[in-house]
Design an enzyme around this catalytic site. Structure first.
Site, mmCIF file in Angstrom:
data_model
loop_
_atom_site.group_PDB
_atom_site.id
_atom_site.type_symbol
_atom_site.label_atom_id
_atom_site.label_comp_id
_atom_site.label_asym_id
_atom_site.label_seq_id
_atom_site.Cartn_x
_atom_site.Cartn_y
_atom_site.Cartn_z
ATOM 1 N N GLN A 73 0.814 -1.209 0.000
ATOM 2 C CA GLN A 73 0.000 0.000 0.000
ATOM 3 C C GLN A 73 0.856 1.272 0.000
ATOM 4 O O GLN A 73 2.044 1.250 0.340
ATOM 5 C CB GLN A 73 -0.913 0.010 1.225
ATOM 6 C CG GLN A 73 -2.059 -0.976 1.171
ATOM 7 C CD GLN A 73 -3.006 -0.780 2.333
ATOM 8 O OE1 GLN A 73 -3.053 -1.611 3.221
ATOM 9 N NE2 GLN A 73 -3.754 0.307 2.330
ATOM 10 N N HIS A 74 0.217 2.354 -0.367
ATOM 11 C CA HIS A 74 0.684 3.742 -0.157
ATOM 12 C C HIS A 74 1.790 4.234 -1.094
ATOM 13 O O HIS A 74 1.996 5.434 -1.192
ATOM 14 C CB HIS A 74 1.194 3.952 1.277
ATOM 15 C CG HIS A 74 0.257 3.562 2.359
ATOM 16 N ND1 HIS A 74 -1.021 4.051 2.455
ATOM 17 C CD2 HIS A 74 0.415 2.713 3.407
ATOM 18 C CE1 HIS A 74 -1.606 3.545 3.541
ATOM 19 N NE2 HIS A 74 -0.767 2.723 4.111
ATOM 20 N N ASP A 223 -2.209 -4.930 -0.258
ATOM 21 C CA ASP A 223 -1.812 -6.223 0.305
ATOM 22 C C ASP A 223 -2.670 -6.652 1.489
ATOM 23 O O ASP A 223 -3.029 -7.831 1.608
ATOM 24 C CB ASP A 223 -0.329 -6.234 0.674
ATOM 25 C CG ASP A 223 0.108 -5.049 1.528
ATOM 26 O OD1 ASP A 223 -0.735 -4.219 1.925
ATOM 27 O OD2 ASP A 223 1.320 -4.944 1.793
#
EC number: 2.7.1.17
Length: 461
Positions: A73-74, A223
């Site tokens: 992520q991110h 994820d």
């Protein structure tokens, strides 16, 4: 009758893993993997190269009818107008945007405003803070940025040519609202002064497109959302995942908004929501302990189990890479209560495991404070393979812990999503899981109490 095969991809911080599974039963037919470069910024081309190597290692995808991508992520992937990557992607664990996060929280009017607007209070991990950092510190690179996406979006684009994302991963950017189900471009404009092109957000079972060989590609997701799909969790299940980062999450029918910033109010991969607490320090705390003691992980576990609960007062606060929850990006690890009688390898091994787990137990408490139910606690991730972690976890969490059989839950969850997109059914398939082991032991509240004192000492400095 031949089986219908689907594939799932886990493009994580450290590696790319691919599983090929039976679309009806979830039975894994074959698998492959390839490493990713180290560091907190990476050229996305390395993910594409690793994906192709992992596919080859898994025997190829010629017989696969659909695939999905679960990704870390991110991460901030910036593309120019012709689709070229502008600079290496900043990953979730890059903390250089910590100051930008503080500025953004203040500029919008405080944590409660952010929680209401985006479901989460941004910290350095969130994409929106990285974009503010880029605009301020690398203005030329930001000027060349025509579009922004996430790691799984990048791989989906390379596979299909479509610039899309999903609601789960989008909810970790800081500029997409799970409650409203749409981008909050006003937050992105606050961060950078303009709004680059953003990926179209697909529904949970919607397909992104097809590969050049004709395989269907699902929307993909982050994820943690993929892991939830892979485990088939429902409201009342709490998952504690001990990977590169540590996460504690559950599935909810309602969006959450925690102004304390402890709980991130994400969306999940099914149309529901995924309140989650993330720590930066999990399995690598144990890696560090093995290096300090000059032992392998098996011996670390043996040493830890030979020491008493609480390690005779020795406490390790494991902020080895700063920390995300609590938000202390510049903190360092520390050892407290060191005395002659607990200055042994066994005590340090026990303190390392207990310190890692105490940080996650704080996350579990934060979820419960937000109204989550803890009917079952499931322990997964690389560090969950340690017998010491499994046996110590119930003493720290104060409740029984269930450990599913080892599996690649992110990749398998991405395969679940691929099978769902292929089937066009209203709900994702539920693949049966066996081999659930239960670990129980007497709670040791003094461990949490001493850890809290040491943690708060670190925070007060």
């Amino acid at each position: 009758m031949s089986k219908t095969l689907v594939a799932g991809v886990d493009s994580s911080t450290q590696s790319c893993k691919v599983v090929v599974a039976d679309a009806e039963t979830g039975a894994v037919v074959r698998a492959g993997q390839a490493p990713h470069p180290d560091g907190t910024e990476v050229d996305p081309a390395a993910w594409w190269e690793a994906l192709n190597l992992a596919i080859a290692d898994a025997g190829g995808l010629a017989d696969v009818e659909a695939l999905g991508v679960g990704g870390q992520q991110h991460g901030m992937v910036c593309r120019s107008g012709d689709g070229e990557v502008v600079r290496p992607a900043l990953l979730w664990n890059d903390t250089r945007s910590a100051g930008a996060a503080e500025d953004l929280v203040r500029e919008l009017g405080g944590p409660a405003k952010w929680a209401e607007a985006a479901g989460s209070v941004p910290v350095a991990s969130f994409t929106v803070t990285k974009l503010r950092w880029l605009a301020r510190h690398e203005p030329d690179a930001f000027a060349r940025t025509a579009s922004v996406c996430l790691p799984h979006d990048y791989l989906t684009w390379r596979l299909t040519g479509e610039f899309v994302t999903d609601r789960g991963d989008a909810s970790g950017t800081g500029y997409w609202s799970p409650a409203e189900g749409e981008y909050r471009t006003d937050l992105l404009e606050l961060a950078t002064g303009r709004v680059p092109e953003l990926p179209r957000v697909l529904g949970p079972a919607e397909a992104a497109g097809r590969t050049s060989s004709g395989a269907l590609v699902s929307a993909g997701t982050g994820d943690n959302m993929a892991a939830a799909l892979g485990l088939g969790i429902r409201p009342g299940d709490i998952v504690v995942s001990l990977g590169t980062s540590g996460t504690v999450f559950t599935v909810s029918e309602r969006p959450s908004a925690d102004p304390s910033a402890a709980v991130a109010g994400f969306a999940d991969g099914t149309g529901r929501f995924l309140p989650l607490v993330c720590t930066l320090n999990a399995a690598r705390v144990l890696d560090a302990a093995t290096r300090l003691l000059g032992v392998d992980h098996h011996e670390l576990a043996r040493l830890a189990l030979s020491a008493p609960p609480g390690a005779d007062g020795l406490v390790l606060v494991p902020y080895l890479e700063g920390e995300r929850t609590p938000n202390r990006p510049d903190a360092t690890g520390s050892v407290h209560g060191l005395r002659l009688d607990n200055s042994t390898p066994a005590h340090l091994a026990r303190a390392a495991i207990e310190g890692m787990l105490c940080g996650l137990a704080d996350g579990l408490d934060a979820l419960l404070d937000q109204g989550a139910r803890a009917e079952r606690v499931l322990l997964i991730g690389g560090a969950a393979r340690s017998e010491a972690v499994r046996r110590i976890a119930p003493t720290v969490f104060g409740r029984p812990v269930l450990v599913p059989e080892a599996g690649e839950y992110v990749a398998e969850g991405a395969a679940v999503q691929a099978a769902w997109a292929l089937s066009e059914r209203p709900e994702p398939p539920r693949w049966e899981r066996t081999g659930l082991a239960t670990y129980e032991d007497e709670a040791a509240p003094a461990v949490r109490e001493r850890y809290a004192q040491a943690r708060d000492h670190v925070l007060s400095r």
